[in-house]
Design a protein around this motif. Structure first.
Motif, PDB file in Angstrom:
ATOM      1  N   GLU A   1       0.827  -1.212   0.000  1.00  8.99           N
ATOM      2  CA  GLU A   1       0.000   0.000   0.000  1.00  8.99           C
ATOM      3  C   GLU A   1       0.856   1.255   0.000  1.00  8.99           C
ATOM      4  OE1 GLU A   1      -2.199  -3.462   1.281  1.00  8.99           O
ATOM      5  OE2 GLU A   1      -0.347  -2.564   2.096  1.00  8.99           O
ATOM      6  N   LYS A   2       1.906   1.268   0.818  1.00  9.26           N
ATOM      7  CA  LYS A   2       2.773   2.450   0.873  1.00  9.26           C
ATOM      8  C   LYS A   2       3.536   2.623  -0.438  1.00  9.26           C
ATOM      9  CE  LYS A   2       4.946   5.950   2.710  1.00  9.26           C
ATOM     10  NZ  LYS A   2       5.912   5.724   3.803  1.00  9.26           N
TER      11      LYS A   2
ATOM     12  N   GLN B   1       2.586   1.631  -3.408  1.00 11.00           N
ATOM     13  CA  GLN B   1       1.630   2.093  -4.418  1.00 11.00           C
ATOM     14  C   GLN B   1       1.321   3.569  -4.235  1.00 11.00           C
ATOM     15  OE1 GLN B   1       0.303   0.033  -6.984  1.00 11.00           O
ATOM     16  NE2 GLN B   1      -0.240   2.076  -7.774  1.00 11.00           N
ATOM     17  N   GLU B   2       1.203   4.018  -2.981  1.00 15.64           N
ATOM     18  CA  GLU B   2       0.927   5.431  -2.707  1.00 15.64           C
ATOM     19  C   GLU B   2       2.058   6.313  -3.219  1.00 15.64           C
ATOM     20  OE1 GLU B   2       1.351   9.179  -0.920  1.00 15.64           O
ATOM     21  OE2 GLU B   2       2.585   7.502  -0.201  1.00 15.64           O
ATOM     22  N   ILE B   3       3.299   5.862  -3.052  1.00 12.23           N
ATOM     23  CA  ILE B   3       4.454   6.624  -3.552  1.00 12.23           C
ATOM     24  C   ILE B   3       4.393   6.731  -5.069  1.00 12.23           C
ATOM     25  CG2 ILE B   3       6.961   6.585  -3.815  1.00 12.23           C
ATOM     26  CD1 ILE B   3       7.103   5.299  -1.034  1.00 12.23           C
ATOM     27  N   TYR B   4       4.051   5.626  -5.718  1.00  9.31           N
ATOM     28  CA  TYR B   4       3.950   5.639  -7.184  1.00  9.31           C
ATOM     29  C   TYR B   4       2.814   6.542  -7.656  1.00  9.31           C
ATOM     30  CZ  TYR B   4       3.119   3.971 -11.926  1.00  9.31           C
ATOM     31  OH  TYR B   4       2.913   3.910 -13.283  1.00  9.31           O
ATOM     32  N   ASP B   5       1.666   6.452  -6.995  1.00  8.19           N
ATOM     33  CA  ASP B   5       0.523   7.283  -7.385  1.00  8.19           C
ATOM     34  C   ASP B   5       0.823   8.768  -7.183  1.00  8.19           C
ATOM     35  OD1 ASP B   5      -0.872   4.995  -7.981  1.00  8.19           O
ATOM     36  OD2 ASP B   5      -1.945   4.925  -6.067  1.00  8.19           O
ATOM     37  N   ARG B   6       1.565   9.091  -6.143  1.00  3.42           N
ATOM     38  CA  ARG B   6       1.835  10.489  -5.811  1.00  3.42           C
ATOM     39  C   ARG B   6       2.934  11.093  -6.670  1.00  3.42           C
ATOM     40  NH1 ARG B   6       5.510  11.719  -2.022  1.00  3.42           N
ATOM     41  NH2 ARG B   6       5.173   9.708  -0.986  1.00  3.42           N
ATOM     42  N   THR B   7       3.971  10.316  -6.964  1.00  2.82           N
ATOM     43  CA  THR B   7       5.125  10.863  -7.680  1.00  2.82           C
ATOM     44  C   THR B   7       5.149  10.515  -9.163  1.00  2.82           C
ATOM     45  OG1 THR B   7       6.548   8.938  -7.260  1.00  2.82           O
ATOM     46  CG2 THR B   7       6.470  10.662  -5.559  1.00  2.82           C
ATOM     47  N   GLY B   8       4.457   9.422  -9.530  1.00  3.23           N
ATOM     48  CA  GLY B   8       4.515   8.964 -10.914  1.00  3.23           C
ATOM     49  C   GLY B   8       5.738   8.126 -11.215  1.00  3.23           C
TER      50      GLY B   8
END
Length: 298
Positions: free
Chosen positions: A239-240, A242-249
């Motif tokens: 989850e963390k 994925q959140e980094i990927y969603d936020r930064t691209g």
């Protein structure tokens, strides 16, 4: 002479779908940065950092300013200047890229955030991307071309196709001969298999978990301290990550289903951010564990 090209993939007829402008190619590569990987070793983990970076006096051979199409990072060791052409890449393209590489110091002077490893200077690589390549340039790159300062140059032919259902297919041919040294730490042997830096870490952690199937996140963290990697840690929860990927691209972890690792209390994703310094720490740590693990640099 007209050239008729027809490509079929699993009985799917494909038609040429070329980029009409360099900016369109640039945008596509920024959204699909994995296309820019150059090999399966040191240049397999790609992160696009920025685009359209101005260089004062960047075109010395024509006495004018220049502009970098794409600035990228390969792993934690290399920064790359990427020059795009919608048509052929050739000797003229190579001269332009070498002009830009001569002024590469301007980039980190203006944008120090692009390189956080303050104790070490980055290694550099130049990449030319086009829809075709001249025979002269192809020969140079296949022989292993470097600039006068020893910066390796790669060439990539990028061809895009579209199916009747508007599915996009990309074919790349990469011309890059890099002379690896022991200092590159490009290949590693673990359990009689060969891996690059990031894949090695994923395999070692996965193997340990398979041998200890009831292990928890906190227990695994004691075996593989997050300090081994640095700021990102050796692994994090799915989850963390994925959140980094969603936020930064940008993918800082392996997130595909066959790359994730299931623990007793969570699913984790291992970091793909490995360079010379932190992979050296990781290998030293693993080779000193009280088990039969052994990693050798190949």
């Amino acid at each position: 002479m007209e050239i008729f090209r027809q490509i079929t993939a699993n009985n799917i007829a494909l038609k040429d779908y070329p980029f009409l402008k360099e900016l369109a190619m640039e945008a596509y590569l920024m959204e699909n940065e994995d296309i820019l990987k150059l090999d399966t070793e040191n240049f397999a983990e790609v992160t696009v950092l920025d685009a359209e970076i101005a260089l004062r006096g960047g075109r010395k051979t024509s006495n004018r300013d220049g502009r970098i199409d794409i600035l990228a990072k390969y792993g934690l060791d290399y920064l790359a200047l990427i020059e795009l052409k919608i048509n052929e890449i050739n000797e003229f393209s190579l001269n332009q890229l070498e002009d830009y590489l001569d002024e590469r110091h301007q980039i980190l002077t203006k944008h120090p955030e692009f390189w956080s490893e303050v104790e070490n200077s980055p290694n550099w690589v130049g990449v030319l991307v086009g829809s075709s390549i001249s025979p002269e340039l192809q020969r140079k790159l296949q022989d292993g071309y470097t600039t006068k300062e020893g910066i390796p140059i790669a060439g990539m032919i990028l061809r895009r196709f579209r199916s009747a259902n508007n599915e996009i297919f990309v074919i790349t041919d990469t011309f890059f001969k890099y002379n690896y040294t022991s200092r590159d730490f490009s290949k590693f042997e673990f359990k009689e298999e060969i891996y690059n830096k990031a894949r090695l870490v994923n395999k070692v952690v996965r193997t340990y978990v398979e041998e200890n199937p009831t292990i928890s996140f906190a227990e695994l963290e004691k075996v593989f301290p997050q300090s081994l990697q640095g700021s990102n840690g050796v692994f994090d929860t799915k989850e963390k990550a994925q959140e980094i990927y969603d936020r930064t691209g940008h993918k800082r972890h392996y997130l595909k289903s066959d790359e994730l690792i299931k623990l007793s209390d969570s699913i984790i994703a291992t970091s793909n951010q490995w360079g010379l310094d932190n992979i050296t720490r990781f290998i030293h740590h693993i080779n000193n564990l009280n088990n039969d693990y052994s990693i050798e640099n190949k």
